[in-house]
Enzyme design. Structure first.
Site, PDB file in Angstrom:
ATOM      1  N   ASP A 246      29.528 -44.034 -50.264  1.00 57.86           N
ATOM      2  CA  ASP A 246      29.352 -42.577 -50.271  1.00 57.86           C
ATOM      3  C   ASP A 246      27.890 -42.219 -50.093  1.00 57.86           C
ATOM      4  O   ASP A 246      27.566 -41.176 -49.529  1.00 57.86           O
ATOM      5  CB  ASP A 246      29.910 -41.995 -51.575  1.00 57.86           C
ATOM      6  CG  ASP A 246      31.422 -42.093 -51.554  1.00 57.86           C
ATOM      7  OD1 ASP A 246      31.950 -43.179 -51.861  1.00 57.86           O
ATOM      8  OD2 ASP A 246      32.066 -41.107 -51.158  1.00 57.86           O
TER       9      ASP A 246
HETATM   10  C1  LIG Z   1      34.544 -44.087 -45.599  1.00 55.80           C
HETATM   11  S1  LIG Z   1      34.949 -43.296 -47.086  1.00 55.80           S
HETATM   12  C2  LIG Z   1      33.695 -43.667 -48.169  1.00 55.80           C
HETATM   13  C3  LIG Z   1      34.101 -43.558 -49.634  1.00 55.80           C
HETATM   14  O1  LIG Z   1      34.707 -42.280 -50.031  1.00 55.80           O
HETATM   15  C4  LIG Z   1      35.702 -42.549 -51.052  1.00 55.80           C
HETATM   16  O2  LIG Z   1      35.550 -41.707 -52.170  1.00 55.80           O
HETATM   17  P1  LIG Z   1      36.573 -40.435 -52.368  1.00 55.80           P
HETATM   18  O3  LIG Z   1      37.947 -40.944 -52.095  1.00 55.80           O
HETATM   19  O4  LIG Z   1      36.343 -40.021 -53.815  1.00 55.80           O
HETATM   20  O5  LIG Z   1      36.084 -39.411 -51.388  1.00 55.80           O
HETATM   21  C5  LIG Z   1      35.438 -43.976 -51.462  1.00 55.80           C
HETATM   22  O6  LIG Z   1      34.315 -44.070 -52.335  1.00 55.80           O
HETATM   23  C6  LIG Z   1      35.111 -44.571 -50.103  1.00 55.80           C
HETATM   24  O7  LIG Z   1      34.597 -45.864 -50.162  1.00 55.80           O
END
Ligand SMILES: CSC[C@H]1O[C@H](OP(=O)(O)O)[C@H](O)[C@@H]1O
Length: 352
Positions: A246
């Site tokens: 992220d």
């Molecule tokens: C390519 S997605 C990167 C990242 O986003 C996800 O978090 P969330 O589902 O809370 O938005 C997850 O950390 C992924 O690795």
């Protein structure tokens, strides 16, 4: 054809409501920035790249309907709306970097007297629309580089078992995915023996979303509970772990879904290479190291309930950080669309 998280034609934007997956595929219309903020904040759409793309497209939808003939007013409104969209979720950096770039573009277009308001809108909206195809291109490149990096540790032309966490596929990006893009590339090269995906409590991105993508594309995979990673590595040779990001700090420390840090520790103990797969749009060179990254805390209900069914004792306190920080020394390499880099090399890739 992988699942489409975002459907866009100029003037029309819809998102696949990921809170309903895998049981229901329902698209929600996004008519402007207010809708964009809501679907991001509620995690109906999630994943660092998808958040940035959806947020900016919601602005494009709104701008198309704006009949303002004053560029200065448009520029001011654009800045305010982008800053509002960035506030929907604090940890992923992609939307912040996209907002900064778009604000710079709006300033340039506004200051250029040869550009009239209609041209301003056309150029601004086209720039946002370009994010979709660029993200897909970046993901395919990440897939190629990641596939190469993982296979170079393998003797002969054998196949590899890989573990991944959370969801980093077509449901987290414009298409193909980052870490899941690497897995897709290994599968296409017929070098993937098996994927192990963690369920990823409490939102269950793994059990609900990654498992859905892998089954949809008949990629051989097994779902495991988050607490099984050490036991799995003890009984099965895992060739590599590949996860998303992220926000990657300048020193390579990486904010990713909660649970990533402990997987990295277990991988180090078992000598399993641990890769982060992320486009440059997830790298925040302005943040020196992981402790400076704000970690979003989500509502208790995401832990105490599955859907509307309570699974935790009423009255128990909860701590629900959505991300954790994996220190650079636990990361073998950062797989980007420009190649694979050692974590400490990142800062050399950005102009001073
Ligand atoms: C390519 S997605 C990167 C990242 O986003 C996800 O978090 P969330 O589902 O809370 O938005 C997850 O950390 C992924 O690795």
């Amino acid at each position: 054809m992988s699942l489409e998280s975002i459907k866009y034609q100029r003037g029309n934007l819809e998102v696949l409501d990921q809170l309903l997956l895998p049981f229901q595929k329902k698209y929600i219309k996004v008519e402007g920035v207010e809708d964009g903020w809501k679907v991001i904040n509620k995690m109906q759409v999630r994943g660092a790249p998808a958040i940035a793309i959806l947020g900016c497209l919601s602005l494009a939808i709104e701008l198309l309907k704006d009949n303002s003939s004053d560029k200065k007013v448009m520029r001011q409104e654009i800045e305010g709306k982008l800053n509002y969209l960035v506030s929907a979720r604090p940890t992923a950096v992609n939307i912040k970097l996209a907002a900064d770039e778009l604000i710079n573009l709006a300033n340039t277009l506004s200051a250029d007297e040869s550009i009239n308001p209609d041209e301003f809108k056309e150029r601004f909206i086209s720039s946002i629309e370009g994010m979709l195809s660029k993200d897909i291109e970046d993901n395919k490149a990440i897939g190629r580089y990641g596939c190469e990096a993982i296979l170079k540790n393998l003797e002969g032309d054998g196949q590899v078992r890989v573990l991944t966490h959370c969801n980093t596929g077509s449901l987290a990006t414009a298409e193909y995915g980052t870490a899941l893009g690497v897995i897709r590339s290994l599968h296409s090269a017929k070098r993937l023996e098996h994927v192990f995906c963690t369920e990823t409590r409490p939102y269950n991105q793994g059990a609900r979303l990654t498992a859905f993508e892998l089954v949809h594309e008949k990629i051989p995979a097994t779902l495991i509970v988050d607490s099984m990673v050490a036991a799995l590595m003890h009984v099965r040779k895992i060739g590599a772990v590949v996860v998303g990001a992220d926000r990657v700090a300048a020193n390579g420390d990486t904010a990713n879904k909660i649970g990533t840090y402990q997987i990295a520790i277990v991988a180090k103990y078992h000598n399993v290479p641990f890769y982060v797969a992320a486009p440059f749009t997830s790298i925040d060179i302005n943040v020196p190291s992981g402790e400076h990254i704000k970690i979003e805390e989500r509502p208790d209900k995401e832990m105490t309930h599955i859907g509307d069914r309570r699974i935790a004792a009423p009255g128990i306190n909860c701590w629900n950080p959505s991300f954790d920080i994996t220190p650079a020394f636990l990361i073998t390499g950062i797989i980007t669309e420009k190649g694979v880099f050692l974590p400490h090399m990142l800062k050399t890739l950005f102009p001073i």
